[in-house]
Design an enzyme around this catalytic site. Structure first.
Site, PDB file in Angstrom:
ATOM      1  N   ASP A 292      28.847 -64.790  26.358  1.00  0.00           N
ATOM      2  CA  ASP A 292      28.842 -64.692  27.850  1.00  0.00           C
ATOM      3  C   ASP A 292      27.748 -63.498  28.296  1.00  0.00           C
ATOM      4  O   ASP A 292      27.617 -62.392  27.403  1.00  0.00           O
ATOM      5  CB  ASP A 292      29.945 -64.513  28.548  1.00  0.00           C
ATOM      6  CG  ASP A 292      29.517 -65.483  29.876  1.00  0.00           C
ATOM      7  OD1 ASP A 292      28.508 -65.558  30.704  1.00  0.00           O
ATOM      8  OD2 ASP A 292      30.136 -66.781  30.273  1.00  0.00           O
TER       9      ASP A 292
ATOM     10  N   GLY B 261      25.489 -61.450  26.010  1.00  0.00           N
ATOM     11  CA  GLY B 261      23.870 -61.100  25.735  1.00  0.00           C
ATOM     12  C   GLY B 261      23.320 -62.318  27.303  1.00  0.00           C
ATOM     13  O   GLY B 261      24.410 -63.086  27.400  1.00  0.00           O
ATOM     14  N   ASP B 262      21.809 -62.775  27.129  1.00  0.00           N
ATOM     15  CA  ASP B 262      21.275 -63.237  27.932  1.00  0.00           C
ATOM     16  C   ASP B 262      21.275 -64.724  26.906  1.00  0.00           C
ATOM     17  O   ASP B 262      20.439 -64.512  25.983  1.00  0.00           O
ATOM     18  CB  ASP B 262      20.139 -62.958  28.930  1.00  0.00           C
ATOM     19  CG  ASP B 262      19.265 -63.879  29.692  1.00  0.00           C
ATOM     20  OD1 ASP B 262      19.586 -65.364  29.408  1.00  0.00           O
ATOM     21  OD2 ASP B 262      18.572 -63.783  30.644  1.00  0.00           O
ATOM     22  N   PHE B 263      21.275 -65.720  26.986  1.00  0.00           N
ATOM     23  CA  PHE B 263      21.469 -67.196  25.845  1.00  0.00           C
ATOM     24  C   PHE B 263      20.087 -67.099  25.946  1.00  0.00           C
ATOM     25  O   PHE B 263      19.686 -68.195  25.415  1.00  0.00           O
ATOM     26  CB  PHE B 263      22.196 -68.095  26.017  1.00  0.00           C
ATOM     27  CG  PHE B 263      22.247 -68.829  27.678  1.00  0.00           C
ATOM     28  CD1 PHE B 263      21.676 -68.965  29.025  1.00  0.00           C
ATOM     29  CD2 PHE B 263      23.888 -68.743  27.531  1.00  0.00           C
ATOM     30  CE1 PHE B 263      22.111 -69.617  29.597  1.00  0.00           C
ATOM     31  CE2 PHE B 263      24.939 -69.342  28.553  1.00  0.00           C
ATOM     32  CZ  PHE B 263      23.791 -69.891  29.912  1.00  0.00           C
TER      33      PHE B 263
ATOM     34  N   HIS C  96      24.368 -78.482  32.667  1.00  0.00           N
ATOM     35  CA  HIS C  96      24.035 -78.564  34.229  1.00  0.00           C
ATOM     36  C   HIS C  96      23.558 -77.672  34.984  1.00  0.00           C
ATOM     37  O   HIS C  96      23.028 -78.125  35.830  1.00  0.00           O
ATOM     38  CB  HIS C  96      24.732 -79.882  34.672  1.00  0.00           C
ATOM     39  CG  HIS C  96      26.676 -78.198  35.193  1.00  0.00           C
ATOM     40  ND1 HIS C  96      27.431 -79.184  36.633  1.00  0.00           N
ATOM     41  CD2 HIS C  96      26.912 -77.189  35.156  1.00  0.00           C
ATOM     42  CE1 HIS C  96      27.942 -77.522  36.304  1.00  0.00           C
ATOM     43  NE2 HIS C  96      27.854 -77.130  35.725  1.00  0.00           N
TER      44      HIS C  96
END
Ligand SMILES: C[S@@+](CC[C@H](N)C(=O)[O-])C[C@H]1O[C@@H](n2cnc3c(N)ncnc32)[C@H](O)[C@@H]1O
Length: 355
Positions: A218, A244-246, A264
């Site tokens: 996350d 991290g930033d996905f 979503h």
């Protein structure tokens, strides 16, 4: 004066005498009962009643309620079957129903009240602006009044972050328990849950499948919170964390990648980015599992899934929920080979794609 139209409507009623305005009125007034339940959770009614029976006057005083409000509020909860009452009149005692004791007392491990707290604190207000969302396609949440993306805005203050993560736990616990019970994990050794929040999916799956090693991934501010929950569950040896930033880094490699209410949250372009990133991180035969309130393919039945998609309009504007058929089409485009849908709990299902 009657018009032709009145005549037609009269004939409809004559041939369908059972036609009843009840469902219309029930839905129209649903926000009354919703607000009573949400307020009861916010005030801590069910937590205060843990293992005790008390009069309305005593409970009202403990909650700081005006005497005028007490019996209407608690008796409405009795009539709605969220409280029980022994006796009548001022000496009657209120207590929790078995379901309220299990799910609405914040001291209980199966507490789902987090989502009710967030509905009351945020979404009740934001849904007031549904007409504006429908006309503009723009979010109606905190973002409307500032500049930042929803997660950035939400994650600026620890209490708001914790409220949001508590809400996710309330909404997702029964789905993750159902996934752990229903899905065959035997052929996989490693699992990575993308957007894993408090680590709940990894915790539930690891508890039920001792051969699995899991990672909950996350944003960085969430990682310490997940670590705390994983340690409290005694699973730190088999459930790790990563952050991290996905959208900026590749996803951790694993045999199975899960995404609970992740796809979503985004528009189609970003959904496709995440599906591709999952494909790249999986081995041949690996599985991508999306857990959502999947809309039925004909978009006629899953009311909650359709309302959840409207909620994504309120929260993000261009984000939307989807059906199993949509998921299959997107995953096929990326190269996934086989597909499945498993019903989990309530309105939620797992859509699965195999590489
Ligand atoms: C709707 S919540 C779902 C939480 C959990 N999977 C569940 O189903 O209950 C979305 C999660 O995605 C995480 N998230 C949002 N943007 C992210 C990003 N760019 N990179 C990594 N995680 C992100 C959030 O922090 C949040 O935990």
């Amino acid at each position: 004066m009657t018009s032709d139209f009145d005549g037609v409507n009269q004939r409809v009623l004559d041939t369908n005498p059972q036609l009843d305005p009840g469902p219309i009125l029930q839905t129209a007034f649903a926000f009354w009962s919703s607000k009573v339940l949400l307020t009861a959770v916010e005030l801590g009614v069910f937590t205060k009643l843990a293992n005790r029976r008390t009069t309305g006057t005593e409970l009202g005083a403990e909650l700081g309620l005006h005497p005028r409000a007490v019996s209407d509020f608690f008796d409405a909860l009795v009539a709605m079957r969220f409280l029980e009452r022994e006796g009548d009149g001022p000496s009657a005692k209120y207590f929790n129903t078995p379901a309220s004791a299990l799910y609405l007392d914040s001291g209980q491990p199966r507490y789902v009240g987090g989502i009710l707290v967030m509905l009351n604190a945020r979404l009740f207000k934001f849904w007031h602006d549904l007409p504006e969302a429908l006309r503009t396609g723009k979010p109606q949440n905190e973002v409307k009044h500032g500049q930042k993306g929803m997660f950035e805005e939400l994650y600026e203050e620890l209490p708001r972050l914790e409220q949001f993560l508590g809400a996710m736990t309330g909404l997702s616990r029964i789905n993750f328990e159902a996934l752990a019970a229903k899905y065959d994990f035997s052929k996989f050794k490693t699992l990575c849950d993308i957007g894993g929040a408090t680590g709940l999916l990894c915790i539930e799956v690891a508890k039920a499948h001792p051969h699995l090693q899991c990672i909950s991934f996350d944003l960085p501010p969430v990682e310490p919170i997940a670590r705390k929950h994983i340690a409290a569950a005694g699973l730190s040896d088999r459930v790790g964390t990563a952050s991290g930033d996905f959208f900026k880094i590749p996803l951790p490699k694993a045999d199975i990648i899960t995404m609970g209410m992740i796809l979503h949250d985004w528009n189609l372009e970003k959904k496709m980015h995440l599906i591709r990133a999952a494909y790249d991180a999986l081995p041949a035969g690996g599985a991508l599992v999306a857990i959502e309130a999947l809309i039925d393919d004909a978009r006629r039945e899953n009311v909650f899934g359709l309302l959840m998609s409207l909620n994504m309009l309120i929260e993000f504007g261009d984000a939307f929920d989807y059906s199993g058929a949509d998921f299959r089409k997107w995953c096929e485009e990326v190269g996934f080979k086989r597909f499945d849908v498993i019903h989990l709990a309530g309105a939620s299902s797992a859509a699965i794609a195999y590489k």
